[in-house]
Design a protein around this motif. Structure first.
Motif, PDB file in Angstrom:
ATOM      1  N   GLN A   7      20.592   2.003   5.848  1.00  0.00           N
ATOM      2  CA  GLN A   7      20.119   2.593   7.090  1.00  0.00           C
ATOM      3  C   GLN A   7      21.285   2.910   8.016  1.00  0.00           C
ATOM      4  O   GLN A   7      22.236   2.150   8.122  1.00  0.00           O
ATOM      5  CB  GLN A   7      19.175   1.634   7.812  1.00  0.00           C
ATOM      6  CG  GLN A   7      17.823   1.461   7.149  1.00  0.00           C
ATOM      7  CD  GLN A   7      16.914   0.599   8.005  1.00  0.00           C
ATOM      8  OE1 GLN A   7      17.311  -0.456   8.472  1.00  0.00           O
ATOM      9  NE2 GLN A   7      15.701   1.050   8.213  1.00  0.00           N
ATOM     10  N   SER A   8      21.179   4.049   8.703  1.00  0.00           N
ATOM     11  CA  SER A   8      22.162   4.381   9.723  1.00  0.00           C
ATOM     12  C   SER A   8      21.885   3.528  10.958  1.00  0.00           C
ATOM     13  O   SER A   8      20.822   2.911  11.088  1.00  0.00           O
ATOM     14  CB  SER A   8      22.056   5.867  10.080  1.00  0.00           C
ATOM     15  OG  SER A   8      20.812   6.119  10.739  1.00  0.00           O
ATOM     16  N   GLU A  11      18.757   4.647  12.670  1.00  0.00           N
ATOM     17  CA  GLU A  11      17.544   4.202  11.979  1.00  0.00           C
ATOM     18  C   GLU A  11      17.254   2.722  12.254  1.00  0.00           C
ATOM     19  O   GLU A  11      16.098   2.334  12.419  1.00  0.00           O
ATOM     20  CB  GLU A  11      17.684   4.449  10.468  1.00  0.00           C
ATOM     21  CG  GLU A  11      17.618   5.919  10.087  1.00  0.00           C
ATOM     22  CD  GLU A  11      18.005   6.155   8.632  1.00  0.00           C
ATOM     23  OE1 GLU A  11      17.534   7.145   8.056  1.00  0.00           O
ATOM     24  OE2 GLU A  11      18.790   5.366   8.068  1.00  0.00           O
TER      25      GLU A  11
END
Length: 208
Positions: A7-8, A11
């Motif tokens: 996940q970034s 996110e």
């Protein structure tokens, strides 16, 4: 084996805010302070702002000039309308997943086992968490990035959790419902698509 999803930062922040909405930390109509979240998570305000924009696109957040972002006051109709969309997407996902999994339900089974425990304890928090996780894993197992992106982009998991929380959409047994889907996937049931569609629509709140 399904590769891990990285996940970034945006996110992760979005997920943090969504969990707060679902859990009731931020209630409908309550303001979400961008700066406060940034301090709490030790990040800059830029990714927080981006996450809030995404949630506004999902109609979970509304913002007004000089008033900041607030959790939307959602109506039962807002929550109910997600079910036919979700049912269509998950029907396709199930039909693709059953061939790829070839009866291997090892990624899905832990969620069903956890649902049996949650049902036994009457743990609503765990029921929501593992119901959402089961369906996310099913969509991911389809191996179609466009489908997964569409499912996640519509915020289906969020709307599902909110309908359970805010509308009291309660099944007699979350575990038994999902165990039936699990068994159909394990035996490579050719009718898995319609079965999953019926399962999702059966979770929808009764018309008011």
């Amino acid at each position: 084996m399904t590769p891990p999803v990285v996940q970034s930062l945006r996110e992760q922040i979005r997920e943090h805010i969504v969990e707060g909405i679902v859990s009731g930390r931020w209630k409908p109509g309550e303001r979400i302070v961008e700066r406060r979240i940034a301090v709490e998570l030790e990040v800059s305000q830029t990714p927080v702002r981006e996450a809030l924009r995404e949630l506004e696109a999902l109609r979970l957040i509304e913002s007004a000039q000089n008033k900041g972002a607030r959790v939307r006051e959602l109506s039962p109709a807002d929550l109910e309308e997600i079910y036919p969309v979700r049912a269509g997407l998950e029907q396709i996902a199930a039909e693709l997943a059953v061939a790829r999994l070839a009866g291997d339900v090892s990624a899905l089974r832990p969620h069903v086992e956890a649902l049996y425990e949650a049902d036994r304890l009457g743990d609503g928090e765990a029921q929501v968490r593992h119901t959402v996780a089961f369906h996310r894993e099913l969509v991911r197992a389809a191996g179609n990035s466009v489908l997964l992106h569409t499912w996640e982009g519509l915020g289906i998991e969020v709307w599902t959790a909110l309908s359970i929380r805010w509308l009291g959409t309660v099944q007699q047994s979350y575990a038994e419902e999902h165990d039936a889907v699990l068994a159909a996937i394990e035996r490579c049931d050719p009718e898995i698509g319609p079965l999953v569609k019926e399962h999702v629509l059966g979770c929808a709140p009764a018309p008011r």
